[in-house]
Design a protein around this motif. Structure first.
Motif, PDB file in Angstrom:
ATOM      1  N   UNK A 180       0.842  -1.190   0.000  1.00 21.14           N
ATOM      2  CA  UNK A 180       0.000   0.000   0.000  1.00 21.14           C
ATOM      3  C   UNK A 180       0.880   1.243   0.000  1.00 21.14           C
ATOM      4  N   UNK A 181       0.705   2.075  -0.988  1.00 23.15           N
ATOM      5  CA  UNK A 181       1.421   3.344  -1.098  1.00 23.15           C
ATOM      6  C   UNK A 181       0.389   4.455  -1.054  1.00 23.15           C
ATOM      7  N   UNK A 182      -0.198   4.615   0.114  1.00 19.78           N
ATOM      8  CA  UNK A 182      -1.269   5.599   0.309  1.00 19.78           C
ATOM      9  C   UNK A 182      -0.942   6.491   1.498  1.00 19.78           C
ATOM     10  N   UNK A 183       0.190   7.216   1.460  1.00 18.87           N
ATOM     11  CA  UNK A 183       0.620   7.968   2.641  1.00 18.87           C
ATOM     12  C   UNK A 183      -0.287   9.115   3.046  1.00 18.87           C
ATOM     13  N   UNK A 184      -0.990   9.720   2.111  1.00 23.30           N
ATOM     14  CA  UNK A 184      -1.836  10.866   2.458  1.00 23.30           C
ATOM     15  C   UNK A 184      -3.307  10.481   2.641  1.00 23.30           C
ATOM     16  N   UNK A 185      -3.593   9.198   2.573  1.00 20.89           N
ATOM     17  CA  UNK A 185      -4.962   8.714   2.728  1.00 20.89           C
ATOM     18  C   UNK A 185      -5.321   8.647   4.207  1.00 20.89           C
TER      19      UNK A 185
ATOM     20  N   UNK B 114      -6.855   7.341   7.757  1.00 17.96           N
ATOM     21  CA  UNK B 114      -6.795   6.037   8.412  1.00 17.96           C
ATOM     22  C   UNK B 114      -8.041   5.217   8.090  1.00 17.96           C
ATOM     23  N   UNK B 115      -9.192   5.876   8.028  1.00 17.61           N
ATOM     24  CA  UNK B 115     -10.447   5.174   7.713  1.00 17.61           C
ATOM     25  C   UNK B 115     -10.400   4.592   6.297  1.00 17.61           C
ATOM     26  N   UNK B 116      -9.885   5.351   5.355  1.00 22.62           N
ATOM     27  CA  UNK B 116      -9.794   4.869   3.967  1.00 22.62           C
ATOM     28  C   UNK B 116      -8.802   3.714   3.856  1.00 22.62           C
ATOM     29  N   UNK B 117      -7.670   3.834   4.549  1.00 21.85           N
ATOM     30  CA  UNK B 117      -6.683   2.763   4.543  1.00 21.85           C
ATOM     31  C   UNK B 117      -7.279   1.480   5.127  1.00 21.85           C
ATOM     32  N   UNK B 118      -8.057   1.630   6.191  1.00 24.10           N
ATOM     33  CA  UNK B 118      -8.706   0.480   6.809  1.00 24.10           C
ATOM     34  C   UNK B 118      -9.716  -0.150   5.847  1.00 24.10           C
ATOM     35  N   UNK B 119     -10.420   0.678   5.089  1.00 23.47           N
ATOM     36  CA  UNK B 119     -11.380   0.191   4.091  1.00 23.47           C
ATOM     37  C   UNK B 119     -10.676  -0.622   3.010  1.00 23.47           C
TER      38      UNK B 119
END
Length: 98
Positions: free
Chosen positions: A65-70, A72-77
């Motif tokens: 996962x390369x989503x540093x600016x996402x 926490x809720x979106x990352x969990x999704x």
């Protein structure tokens, strides 16, 4: 390996990983429809729905996962959608300069 996130962090990560012998980035996954079906740095960008097929076709065992600016809720999704797939999911942490 697949990089989830075709933004600047994902592109930098793919460049770094492909320079070493341990990992080869064979695809990007991105939710942004404007990036899907395009090629970035010679690597095709797929929608998240294509991931199960890619895992089988390209014998993928790792998703990074390369989503540093996402959020926490979106990352969990995203993680909840990946948990049923037969891959190891790794997360890129953002390092802040000191």
């Amino acid at each position: 390996m697949v990089v989830y996130g075709a933004g600047s962090a994902g592109m930098q990560l793919a460049t770094a990983l492909n320079q070493g012998p341990e990992y080869y980035v064979s695809a990007f996954i991105d939710d942004d429809v404007t990036k899907q079906n395009h090629t970035i740095q010679g690597i095709r960008v797929y929608p998240p729905s294509a991931l199960p097929r890619l895992i089988n076709k390209k014998v993928i065992s790792n998703v990074l996962l390369a989503l540093p600016s996402t959020s926490r809720a979106r990352r969990k999704e995203v993680l909840s959608k990946l948990e049923y797939l037969p891959v190891r999911v790794m997360t890129m942490l953002q390092v802040w300069p000191t």
